[in-house]
Design a protein around this motif. Structure first.
Motif, PDB file in Angstrom:
ATOM      1  N   TRP A  97       0.817  -1.211   0.000  1.00  0.00           N
ATOM      2  CA  TRP A  97       0.000   0.000   0.000  1.00  0.00           C
ATOM      3  C   TRP A  97       0.857   1.271   0.000  1.00  0.00           C
ATOM      4  CZ3 TRP A  97      -5.321  -0.394  -0.219  1.00  0.00           C
ATOM      5  CH2 TRP A  97      -5.887  -1.632   0.106  1.00  0.00           C
ATOM      6  N   PHE A  98       2.096   1.179   0.489  1.00  0.00           N
ATOM      7  CA  PHE A  98       2.875   2.381   0.763  1.00  0.00           C
ATOM      8  C   PHE A  98       4.221   2.452   0.020  1.00  0.00           C
ATOM      9  CE2 PHE A  98       0.184   1.881   4.570  1.00  0.00           C
ATOM     10  CZ  PHE A  98      -0.448   3.114   4.536  1.00  0.00           C
ATOM     11  N   TRP A  99       4.543   1.458  -0.771  1.00  0.00           N
ATOM     12  CA  TRP A  99       5.804   1.489  -1.514  1.00  0.00           C
ATOM     13  C   TRP A  99       5.533   1.088  -2.958  1.00  0.00           C
ATOM     14  CZ3 TRP A  99      10.400  -2.442  -1.002  1.00  0.00           C
ATOM     15  CH2 TRP A  99      11.515  -1.921  -1.680  1.00  0.00           C
ATOM     16  N   TRP A 100       5.762   2.017  -3.846  1.00  0.00           N
ATOM     17  CA  TRP A 100       5.452   1.797  -5.255  1.00  0.00           C
ATOM     18  C   TRP A 100       6.272   0.666  -5.870  1.00  0.00           C
ATOM     19  CZ3 TRP A 100       8.905   2.358  -9.394  1.00  0.00           C
ATOM     20  CH2 TRP A 100      10.169   2.869  -9.044  1.00  0.00           C
ATOM     21  N   ARG A 101       7.445   0.358  -5.273  1.00  0.00           N
ATOM     22  CA  ARG A 101       8.361  -0.610  -5.889  1.00  0.00           C
ATOM     23  C   ARG A 101       7.905  -2.061  -5.732  1.00  0.00           C
ATOM     24  NH1 ARG A 101      10.817  -3.166  -8.592  1.00  0.00           N
ATOM     25  NH2 ARG A 101      12.947  -3.059  -9.349  1.00  0.00           N
ATOM     26  N   ILE A 102       7.004  -2.332  -4.775  1.00  0.00           N
ATOM     27  CA  ILE A 102       6.451  -3.692  -4.622  1.00  0.00           C
ATOM     28  C   ILE A 102       5.754  -4.094  -5.916  1.00  0.00           C
ATOM     29  CG2 ILE A 102       4.775  -5.101  -3.371  1.00  0.00           C
ATOM     30  CD1 ILE A 102       6.972  -4.448  -1.559  1.00  0.00           C
TER      31      ILE A 102
ATOM     32  N   ARG B 163      -5.248   6.669  -3.104  1.00  0.00           N
ATOM     33  CA  ARG B 163      -4.616   7.853  -2.526  1.00  0.00           C
ATOM     34  C   ARG B 163      -3.785   7.511  -1.285  1.00  0.00           C
ATOM     35  NH1 ARG B 163      -9.892   9.556  -2.675  1.00  0.00           N
ATOM     36  NH2 ARG B 163      -9.871  10.133  -0.466  1.00  0.00           N
ATOM     37  N   PRO B 164      -2.831   6.582  -1.396  1.00  0.00           N
ATOM     38  CA  PRO B 164      -2.009   6.207  -0.236  1.00  0.00           C
ATOM     39  C   PRO B 164      -1.115   7.352   0.208  1.00  0.00           C
ATOM     40  CG  PRO B 164      -1.119   5.234  -2.231  1.00  0.00           C
ATOM     41  CD  PRO B 164      -2.423   5.853  -2.618  1.00  0.00           C
ATOM     42  N   ASP B 165      -0.871   7.410   1.491  1.00  0.00           N
ATOM     43  CA  ASP B 165      -0.100   8.486   2.094  1.00  0.00           C
ATOM     44  C   ASP B 165       1.359   8.054   2.264  1.00  0.00           C
ATOM     45  OD1 ASP B 165       0.412  10.923   3.162  1.00  0.00           O
ATOM     46  OD2 ASP B 165      -0.964  10.732   4.854  1.00  0.00           O
ATOM     47  N   GLY B 166       2.223   8.975   2.662  1.00  0.00           N
ATOM     48  CA  GLY B 166       3.598   8.656   2.981  1.00  0.00           C
ATOM     49  C   GLY B 166       4.550   8.879   1.820  1.00  0.00           C
TER      50      GLY B 166
ATOM     51  N   GLY C  23       6.749   8.450  -3.928  1.00  0.00           N
ATOM     52  CA  GLY C  23       7.352   9.660  -4.466  1.00  0.00           C
ATOM     53  C   GLY C  23       7.304   9.808  -5.969  1.00  0.00           C
ATOM     54  N   PRO C  24       7.858   8.855  -6.754  1.00  0.00           N
ATOM     55  CA  PRO C  24       7.844   9.013  -8.220  1.00  0.00           C
ATOM     56  C   PRO C  24       6.436   9.095  -8.798  1.00  0.00           C
ATOM     57  CG  PRO C  24       9.383   7.294  -7.545  1.00  0.00           C
ATOM     58  CD  PRO C  24       8.582   7.645  -6.338  1.00  0.00           C
ATOM     59  N   VAL C  25       5.508   8.338  -8.228  1.00  0.00           N
ATOM     60  CA  VAL C  25       4.136   8.333  -8.749  1.00  0.00           C
ATOM     61  C   VAL C  25       3.416   9.619  -8.356  1.00  0.00           C
ATOM     62  CG1 VAL C  25       1.957   7.067  -8.806  1.00  0.00           C
ATOM     63  CG2 VAL C  25       4.110   5.823  -8.590  1.00  0.00           C
ATOM     64  N   SER C  26       3.616  10.084  -7.118  1.00  0.00           N
ATOM     65  CA  SER C  26       2.937  11.304  -6.668  1.00  0.00           C
ATOM     66  C   SER C  26       3.390  12.515  -7.475  1.00  0.00           C
ATOM     67  CB  SER C  26       3.196  11.534  -5.178  1.00  0.00           C
ATOM     68  OG  SER C  26       4.580  11.738  -4.928  1.00  0.00           O
ATOM     69  N   LYS C  27       4.649  12.532  -7.900  1.00  0.00           N
ATOM     70  CA  LYS C  27       5.104  13.643  -8.746  1.00  0.00           C
ATOM     71  C   LYS C  27       4.409  13.616 -10.098  1.00  0.00           C
ATOM     72  CE  LYS C  27       9.702  14.001  -6.642  1.00  0.00           C
ATOM     73  NZ  LYS C  27      11.168  13.837  -6.853  1.00  0.00           N
ATOM     74  N   ARG C  28       4.228  12.419 -10.622  1.00  0.00           N
ATOM     75  CA  ARG C  28       3.570  12.282 -11.923  1.00  0.00           C
ATOM     76  C   ARG C  28       2.086  12.582 -11.831  1.00  0.00           C
ATOM     77  NH1 ARG C  28       5.343   7.478 -12.836  1.00  0.00           N
ATOM     78  NH2 ARG C  28       3.473   6.289 -12.326  1.00  0.00           N
TER      79      ARG C  28
ATOM     80  N   LYS D 294      -4.289  14.417  -4.231  1.00  0.00           N
ATOM     81  CA  LYS D 294      -3.798  14.778  -2.906  1.00  0.00           C
ATOM     82  C   LYS D 294      -4.157  13.683  -1.903  1.00  0.00           C
ATOM     83  CE  LYS D 294      -2.310  18.719  -4.380  1.00  0.00           C
ATOM     84  NZ  LYS D 294      -0.846  18.901  -4.578  1.00  0.00           N
ATOM     85  N   PRO D 295      -3.143  12.981  -1.370  1.00  0.00           N
ATOM     86  CA  PRO D 295      -3.421  12.004  -0.303  1.00  0.00           C
ATOM     87  C   PRO D 295      -4.015  12.685   0.920  1.00  0.00           C
ATOM     88  CG  PRO D 295      -1.206  11.724  -1.206  1.00  0.00           C
ATOM     89  CD  PRO D 295      -1.720  13.026  -1.742  1.00  0.00           C
ATOM     90  N   ASP D 296      -4.546  11.869   1.831  1.00  0.00           N
ATOM     91  CA  ASP D 296      -5.190  12.424   3.022  1.00  0.00           C
ATOM     92  C   ASP D 296      -4.208  13.182   3.913  1.00  0.00           C
ATOM     93  OD1 ASP D 296      -7.586  11.292   2.231  1.00  0.00           O
ATOM     94  OD2 ASP D 296      -7.185   9.415   3.292  1.00  0.00           O
ATOM     95  N   GLY D 297      -2.951  12.772   3.920  1.00  0.00           N
ATOM     96  CA  GLY D 297      -1.952  13.453   4.716  1.00  0.00           C
ATOM     97  C   GLY D 297      -2.065  13.216   6.209  1.00  0.00           C
ATOM     98  N   ASN D 298      -2.649  12.098   6.614  1.00  0.00           N
ATOM     99  CA  ASN D 298      -2.840  11.846   8.049  1.00  0.00           C
ATOM    100  C   ASN D 298      -2.261  10.501   8.480  1.00  0.00           C
ATOM    101  OD1 ASN D 298      -4.752  10.122   6.902  1.00  0.00           O
ATOM    102  ND2 ASN D 298      -6.448  11.543   7.293  1.00  0.00           N
ATOM    103  N   LEU D 299      -1.191  10.066   7.807  1.00  0.00           N
ATOM    104  CA  LEU D 299      -0.590   8.783   8.169  1.00  0.00           C
ATOM    105  C   LEU D 299      -0.055   8.818   9.599  1.00  0.00           C
ATOM    106  CD1 LEU D 299       0.291   5.934   7.405  1.00  0.00           C
ATOM    107  CD2 LEU D 299       2.388   6.905   6.414  1.00  0.00           C
ATOM    108  N   GLY D 300       0.563   9.933   9.985  1.00  0.00           N
ATOM    109  CA  GLY D 300       1.119  10.039  11.331  1.00  0.00           C
ATOM    110  C   GLY D 300       0.073   9.908  12.412  1.00  0.00           C
TER     111      GLY D 300
END
Length: 623
Positions: free
Chosen positions: A453-458, A547-550, A554-559, A564-570
């Motif tokens: 869910w949180f790492w595009w490379r998987i 819309r996964p957070d964290g 990175g590469p996908v979110s730039k593209r 906009k992810p929720d921004g509430n992972l923390g």
């Protein structure tokens, strides 16, 4: 156990109610595959959450808890309590994303997250593995537990089997009665789909809990009250450690050394895949989340499930287990003499010897309800994989919704029959042993399920290699594989990989699980880096949908900068730890209240209240 007319009336009324529920939802369930498997995504949180906890309250669980308590006291339950933090991560980090993905099964996520032939193969493999291997094992041990309950209560004769007898009359009649219940489950489950399963689950859970609480009260009164119970348990157990919430790590030969406890608390919950406690959610938990009205109901349903699962369910069973330990000292003596002896029979023995008229019927209904709620879920859940993730994409591409619903009903019966066959071959395997086998079998796969869910490379090869590596290392460390020579070369000897590497050092099952998990993680990480990532199109589709957070995207979110992810992972992670705090403080608090330690109860309840305030603030922030 002698049943009166009142008991038979209670039992008959229960079965009638179950069939009425099945008939009521028949037409709705047959209208589409969505209605049959996920209630048309319209369940409120309290029904979905109660259905989750009812499913985990099976006929096997009171027996398993009794076995754990008799063997190792209250702290013996840490094998399953240790999963609480992972469950709370499912609530606060994953539940919203599962509902947002709009999948019908957890395996269907593979279609959304990955692409290409490897993803298709993984989806088919995973669906068949869970539906045709894991699911029958679960049904098998649940059926076995129900037979144990019946032969120790309704059909108890007090006669042991003759040495040459394969099956006593008590066991035969228990099988017949269990098959009758399975037939009733088959009828209402195939008629009503998830609506009938969920609604009947909610009713069945209330009945089961009422019966167990009443039995616990009667059992404590029988031994002369709480103080007398403590005295008798300490005498039977051999020490006061039976009531310790934590294992005694400083004992000369602790049954659970500190390093084993740390493995369970720090590694097991995220590294091990186990049905009902999957890292990040999975199985029938995802099916219930997918059935909810919206993301908020999905989170609340899963939170209610976790609280009820850990804090409400176990204490009536634990109290009955202590009473069994007090009045049947042969249970612990039998286990100490023979580790294969299953002391879980203490629970139905209490039912048989202590239940008055009325409670006898209600307790049988409690076990019937627990048994049937689990079987109905396993049928519906297993069939959902076979229909949605195997037959529909491969064989039924052009089928309409009503045709798919008919296939769903037919495959539900197939899953039930397969489970009955598994139950026959699993006779003699204790419930807690089956639990540990499944936990070890999934060691190392949990992390990939969380990180996807949180790492595009998987990619799909990450999951495939994790499954295969976990299976290989599990077999290698637990079964004799390597041929060698015994001392003097006179006869052949066989070694497991553990014996080959570690020699005569005896490794606990938890240590083997940790080794298997770490080796599996190493394998799938290497495979991930050696294989190409998923296509940009596949990754973008998943990212825009979920819309996964964290930082892992990175590469996908730039593209995809417009998403906009929720921004509430923390704050979600904070909620998970606070939710786990509720569990780990409420569990001992209830015990302190029961055994009159009111000062400690006040402190732990105050801590649980603080955690509950944090959880409520987190939920408000999320929604």
């Amino acid at each position: 156990m002698t049943l009166t007319a009142l008991d038979f009336a209670i039992i008959g009324g229960y079965f009638l109610l179950t069939l009425v529920i099945g008939l009521y939802f028949t037409r709705r369930a047959g209208s589409s595959v969505s209605e049959f498997f996920i209630s048309g995504r319209s369940l409120p949180w309290w029904i979905a959450g109660t259905s989750m906890v009812a499913t985990t309250f099976a006929s096997d669980t009171p027996l398993a808890v009794t076995g754990l308590v008799v063997k190792n006291g209250l702290a013996g339950n840490w094998f399953w309590w240790a999963f609480a933090l992972g469950g709370m991560f499912t609530v606060f980090v994953y539940a919203r994303m599962w509902r947002r993905s709009e999948v019908m099964t957890d395996v269907e996520l593979i279609k959304l997250r990955y692409g290409g032939p490897a993803a298709d193969g993984l989806r088919y493999l995973r669906a068949c593995y869970v539906a045709l291997i894991v699911n029958p094992i679960i049904i098998g041990w649940v059926v076995g537990a129900m037979i144990t309950v019946l032969k120790e209560t309704v059909f108890f004769t007090g006669e042991a089997a003759a040495p040459d007898a394969s099956m006593t009359d008590a066991v035969k009649w228990s099988w017949f009665a269990t098959l009758g219940m399975l037939a009733i489950v088959g009828i209402y489950c195939t008629m009503s789909g998830m609506w009938g399963v969920a609604v009947s689950d909610a009713i069945q859970f209330c009945l089961a809990m009422a019966g167990c609480i009443w039995l616990a009260v009667i059992a404590v009164q029988y031994v002369g009250g709480v103080d007398e119970l403590v005295s008798k348990v300490e005498s039977s157990y051999g020490s006061s450690e039976a009531f310790s919430f934590l294992p005694n790590f400083s004992a000369e030969n602790p049954w659970m050394p500190l390093h084993i406890f740390l493995i369970m608390m720090c590694l097991q919950w995220w590294a091990t895949w186990y049905p009902g406690s999957e890292p990040g959610g999975g199985g029938y938990i995802v099916q219930r989340m997918a059935s909810c009205k919206d993301e908020r109901n999905s989170v609340l349903a899963t939170l209610w499930y976790q609280i009820a699962y850990y804090c409400i369910r176990p204490w009536p069973w634990i109290i009955v287990s202590f009473v069994a330990l007090a009045i049947y000292p042969q249970l612990r003596a039998g286990y100490l003499a023979d580790s294969s002896f299953d002391p879980g029979v203490g629970f139905p023995m209490i039912m048989r010897d202590l239940c008055p008229p009325g409670l006898a019927g209600l307790m049988l209904v409690a076990f019937f309800a627990a048994f049937m709620s689990t079987i109905s879920t396993q049928m519906n859940w297993g069939a959902s994989y076979l229909v949605r993730d195997f037959a529909q994409p491969l064989l039924l591409k052009d089928a309409d919704e009503k045709q798919l619903a008919r296939w769903s009903r037919a495959l539900s019966i197939f899953v039930l029959v397969e489970g009955i066959v598994a139950a026959w071959f699993m006779q003699g395997i204790s419930v807690d042993t089956a639990w540990k086998i499944l936990a070890a079998l999934g060691a190392g796969t949990g992390l990939v399920f969380m990180l996807r869910w949180f790492w595009w490379r998987i990619n799909s090869w990450s999951e495939i290699s994790a499954m295969l590596a976990s299976l290989f290392f599990f077999v290698a460390f637990n079964f004799e594989l390597f041929g060698g020579q015994a001392a003097g070369g006179l006869e052949a000897a066989k070694l497991t990989m553990a014996e080959l590497i570690f020699g005569e050092m005896e490794l606990a099952s938890e240590v083997i699980m940790a080794i298997v998990a770490l080796l599996t993680i190493i394998v799938w990480l290497i495979v991930t880096m050696l294989t190409p990532p998923e296509s940009d199109e596949t990754l973008s589709r998943f990212y825009r949908k979920v819309r996964p957070d964290g930082p892992g995207w990175g590469p996908v979110s730039k593209r995809e900068s417009d998403i906009k992810p929720d921004g509430n992972l923390g704050i979600s992670i904070l909620g998970a730890f606070a939710g786990a705090g509720i569990v780990f403080l409420t569990l001992p608090a209830i015990g302190y209240l029961i055994f009159g330690q009111y000062g400690l109860a006040a402190v732990t309840l105050a801590g649980a209240a603080v955690c509950a305030v944090v959880v409520s603030v987190v939920i408000k922030k999320l929604f």
